[in-house]
Design a protein around this motif. Structure first.
Motif, PDB file in Angstrom:
ATOM      1  N   THR A  13      -2.593  39.647  36.772  1.00 20.59           N
ATOM      2  CA  THR A  13      -1.753  40.582  36.033  1.00 20.59           C
ATOM      3  C   THR A  13      -1.182  41.565  37.046  1.00 20.59           C
ATOM      4  O   THR A  13      -1.939  42.286  37.704  1.00 20.59           O
ATOM      5  N   GLY A  14       0.138  41.579  37.199  1.00 23.49           N
ATOM      6  CA  GLY A  14       0.773  42.457  38.173  1.00 23.49           C
ATOM      7  C   GLY A  14       1.825  43.336  37.533  1.00 23.49           C
ATOM      8  O   GLY A  14       2.596  42.882  36.680  1.00 23.49           O
ATOM      9  N   VAL A  15       1.828  44.601  37.929  1.00 22.22           N
ATOM     10  CA  VAL A  15       2.825  45.554  37.445  1.00 22.22           C
ATOM     11  C   VAL A  15       3.336  46.335  38.649  1.00 22.22           C
ATOM     12  O   VAL A  15       2.549  46.673  39.555  1.00 22.22           O
ATOM     13  N   LEU A  25       8.105  51.257  45.011  1.00 21.00           N
ATOM     14  CA  LEU A  25       7.547  52.587  44.793  1.00 21.00           C
ATOM     15  C   LEU A  25       6.044  52.529  44.583  1.00 21.00           C
ATOM     16  O   LEU A  25       5.300  53.370  45.101  1.00 21.00           O
ATOM     17  N   SER A  26       5.575  51.546  43.827  1.00 21.66           N
ATOM     18  CA  SER A  26       4.145  51.392  43.582  1.00 21.66           C
ATOM     19  C   SER A  26       3.890  50.036  42.945  1.00 21.66           C
ATOM     20  O   SER A  26       4.785  49.445  42.334  1.00 21.66           O
ATOM     21  N   HIS A  27       2.673  49.545  43.101  1.00 20.97           N
ATOM     22  CA  HIS A  27       2.312  48.294  42.425  1.00 20.97           C
ATOM     23  C   HIS A  27       0.807  48.244  42.241  1.00 20.97           C
ATOM     24  O   HIS A  27       0.036  48.876  42.975  1.00 20.97           O
ATOM     25  N   ALA A  28       0.363  47.496  41.233  1.00 19.49           N
ATOM     26  CA  ALA A  28      -1.059  47.319  40.950  1.00 19.49           C
ATOM     27  C   ALA A  28      -1.277  45.887  40.485  1.00 19.49           C
ATOM     28  O   ALA A  28      -0.405  45.285  39.853  1.00 19.49           O
ATOM     29  N   LEU A  29      -2.449  45.366  40.813  1.00 19.48           N
ATOM     30  CA  LEU A  29      -2.722  43.956  40.535  1.00 19.48           C
ATOM     31  C   LEU A  29      -4.174  43.781  40.116  1.00 19.48           C
ATOM     32  O   LEU A  29      -5.078  44.376  40.703  1.00 19.48           O
TER      33      LEU A  29
END
Length: 344
Positions: A13-15, A25-29
């Protein structure tokens, strides 16, 4: 323009948030590897349910990291395919819901286009045109890329992808899941020349691949070793892993070099999960240096599936005028579990 991107095609799941002017700018996984390990592979229903649990907290995380609110977002992008239908629907429904609530455009993105363009997120950035080697657990393709959205298929696997060959061989060797990285680690302890394995379609005079027979060849060698020497030792296991990795890498390198020669191009982009393989990176760098050609890899964190590549692909499409942001907005959503990249 700020784009919020969602990736949920399989077991990550990546945003992410990408600005068309300032970049990432930013990302989370969140990866589901630990959950699926007990089953030896991805369980689609469990993957879909886990995406549901993770996507909203990850969205809050990327907004907090970037110091932004949802009202600062100008468009929403999501992976529309290919992938697992249920998993894709999670990302698509969340993206379209956010877009509907804020009256924003929603941009469906091809998963492989995200991978293909991901090396352009960092410097040095490969200029167009280039040849792309898309190599992962589900795909092995060579593409000619003339610009964003301008893709010509040069060759692809006729059966198993390279990542599948890694995973299936790892399972035969009892290495567990995920098999590819485990096999690569074990291969570092082995001798790739001690056991001879075939290089499928190495001399086929085209740019297609075939890796299904490699697993059978490994199984045959395992049986031969057991018949001659008894139980497989750790050393023999490492040699088989090294031989498998060498066979796969040899084919990928040879076909990639042939693609550059046939197209007359001097830039190769490698993306997808197998693009993180250390031996593949080393061999391609060595071969292309001799040919005065360049090879580009995404950072290791962007080799696997991630939201950054989806938001970035959307930003590239917006910048090229390939997305009509003024079109009437219909926030119904369809996903495409099967979707040909050359057709977009």
């Amino acid at each position: 323009m700020i784009i919020l991107g969602f990736e949920s095609s399989c077991d990550e799941t990546g945003v992410a948030l990408v600005c068309t002017e300032r970049g990432l700018l930013s990302h989370a996984l969140h990866t589901q590897v630990a959950m699926h390990a007990a089953y030896g592979g991805v369980v689609p229903e469990l993957a879909s349910r886990d995406h549901v649990r993770r996507v909203v907290p990850l969205t809050r995380t990327v907004l907090l990291q970037a110091g932004l609110n949802l009202t600062d977002v100008d468009a929403v992008a999501y992976t529309a395919g290919p992938g697992l239908a249920g998993a894709l629907l999670v990302g698509a429904s969340v993206a379209q819901s956010i877009a509907w609530s804020l009256n924003l455009p929603a941009i469906p993105i091809h998963h492989l286009e995200g991978h293909l363009l991901s090396p352009r997120m960092v410097d040095p950035c490969p200029e167009f045109p280039f040849v792309a080697l898309l190599v992962s657990g589900g795909h092995t393709q060579l593409m000619r890329v003339d610009d964003v959205g301008a893709y010509i298929l040069l060759g692809e696997t006729l059966d198993d992808a390279a990542g599948e060959a890694f995973d299936k061989t790892a399972k035969l060797l009892g290495l567990g899941y995920p098999g590819g990285p485990a096999l690569a680690r074990l291969a570092e302890q082995g001798d790739p020349e001690r056991i001879v394995l075939p290089r499928p379609m190495l001399h086929s005079h085209n740019l297609d691949f075939s890796f299904s027979g490699l697993k059978t060849a490994v199984l045959t060698r395992l049986r031969d070793v057991q018949a001659l020497h008894g139980p497989v030792t750790e050393s023999m296991q490492a040699d088989l892993a090294a031989a498998t990795q060498a066979a796969i890498v040899d084919v990928l390198v040879a076909k990639s070099v042939s693609a550059l020669e046939q197209t007359g191009l001097t830039r190769l982009v490698v993306s997808g999960g197998v693009g993180a393989n250390r031996l593949l990176r080393e061999r391609l760098a060595q071969r292309l240096a001799k040919k005065r050609a360049q090879v580009f890899f995404p950072p290791l964190e962007f080799c696997t599936d991630n939201g950054a590549m989806i938001a970035f692909a959307a930003a590239q499409r917006v910048s090229r005028g390939l997305v009509d942001l003024r079109a009437p907005r219909s926030h119904g959503f369809d996903v495409r579990p099967r979707w040909d990249l050359a057709s977009i």
